[in-house]
Design an enzyme around this catalytic site. Structure first.
Site, PDB file in Angstrom:
ATOM      1  N   CYS A   1      72.593  52.506  54.006  1.00 31.79           N
ATOM      2  CA  CYS A   1      72.331  52.815  55.242  1.00 31.79           C
ATOM      3  C   CYS A   1      73.509  53.317  56.319  1.00 31.79           C
ATOM      4  CB  CYS A   1      71.262  51.821  56.019  1.00 31.79           C
ATOM      5  SG  CYS A   1      72.330  50.267  56.223  1.00 31.79           S
TER       6      CYS A   1
ATOM      7  N   CYS B   1      68.223  41.164  29.517  1.00 36.13           N
ATOM      8  CA  CYS B   1      68.690  40.902  30.792  1.00 36.13           C
ATOM      9  C   CYS B   1      69.845  40.066  30.966  1.00 36.13           C
ATOM     10  CB  CYS B   1      67.738  40.890  31.781  1.00 36.13           C
ATOM     11  SG  CYS B   1      68.295  40.642  33.557  1.00 36.13           S
TER      12      CYS B   1
END
Length: 239
Positions: free
Chosen positions: A160, A216
């Site tokens: 952002c 993972c």
């Protein structure tokens, strides 16, 4: 383990405000806010609990004051400063659930790793341009943030700060994060196992079930991330 607070909110920005507002209005008993930033005039369009007179103040202090004035029953405290490798485990271990409202990948991965190691559920919420993304991860961390996004991007990735964000999209991300956190506090396991995305341009909300990634390193069998190793994050800005 008894936790000191109901929710640890990391980030007092555009996502943190609607998340905190939703949690407080729903009757959350205690909130701990972590942030190291100061209020700027450009923040006001999306950081909805700040006012003009807050410009220049510490963000967590200003947000805590705004919440306390509206919700006097809420026990709200602040920890000025960033979530960093040497403090992350202590910070997340204080809460029953963590809401990750940060705005960079290094912090998100650090929070994801710390929460899995400490056994604390976490809600990750992000917003860039017109798109919001929210995922809740259980205490056992499966499926986790790394199942989906694997690792900190080695090349420049939009956030952002660099790509901008529409204020209302932050509001949606924060509301979704508060919803997931409240469901976790209530013992509702349906909060886990899916990723929610919102497209502000098309006004489309989508929820997709996700599976744990075999191998993972954070939540899989034989996982390799079992401690917070500072050099895993030092090359990036955990702000």
């Amino acid at each position: 383990m008894n936790r000191a607070v109901d929710v640890l909110l990391v980030g007092a920005g555009g996502i943190g405000h609607p998340a905190a507002l939703g949690l407080a209005a729903a009757g959350t008993g205690s909130l701990l806010i972590v942030d190291d930033d100061q209020v700027e005039l450009s923040n006001l369009h999306r950081q909805i609990l700040f006012r003009d007179e807050d410009v220049g103040r510490s963000k967590p202090e200003a947000l805590a004051g705004a919440l306390s004035s509206r919700f006097p029953a809420l026990a709200v405290t602040v920890l000025p400063g960033r979530i960093l490798p040497d403090t992350a485990l202590d910070r997340v271990s204080r809460a029953r659930v963590v809401v990750d409202a940060t705005d960079n990948f290094a912090s998100r991965f650090l929070i994801a790793d710390a929460c899995r190691i400490a056994g604390v559920p976490v809600v990750h919420a992000a917003a860039v341009k017109w798109r919001a993304t929210v995922i809740a991860v259980p205490a056992e961390g499966r499926p986790c943030y790394r199942c989906l996004f694997e690792d900190i991007p080695r090349e420049d990735a939009p956030d952002c700060a660099t790509a901008g964000v529409a204020g209302p999209v932050c509001g949606v991300a924060g509301a979704l994060a508060a919803d997931r956190a409240m469901r976790i506090l209530a013992g509702d396991a349906s909060a886990f196992g899916s990723i929610v995305t919102y497209d502000g341009r098309g006004d489309r909300l989508r929820e997709v079930r996700v599976a744990a990634r075999p191998g993972c390193p954070l939540c899989g069998e034989g996982r390799t991330i079992t401690t917070i190793t500072p050099d895993r994050y030092e090359a990036y800005d955990c702000s």
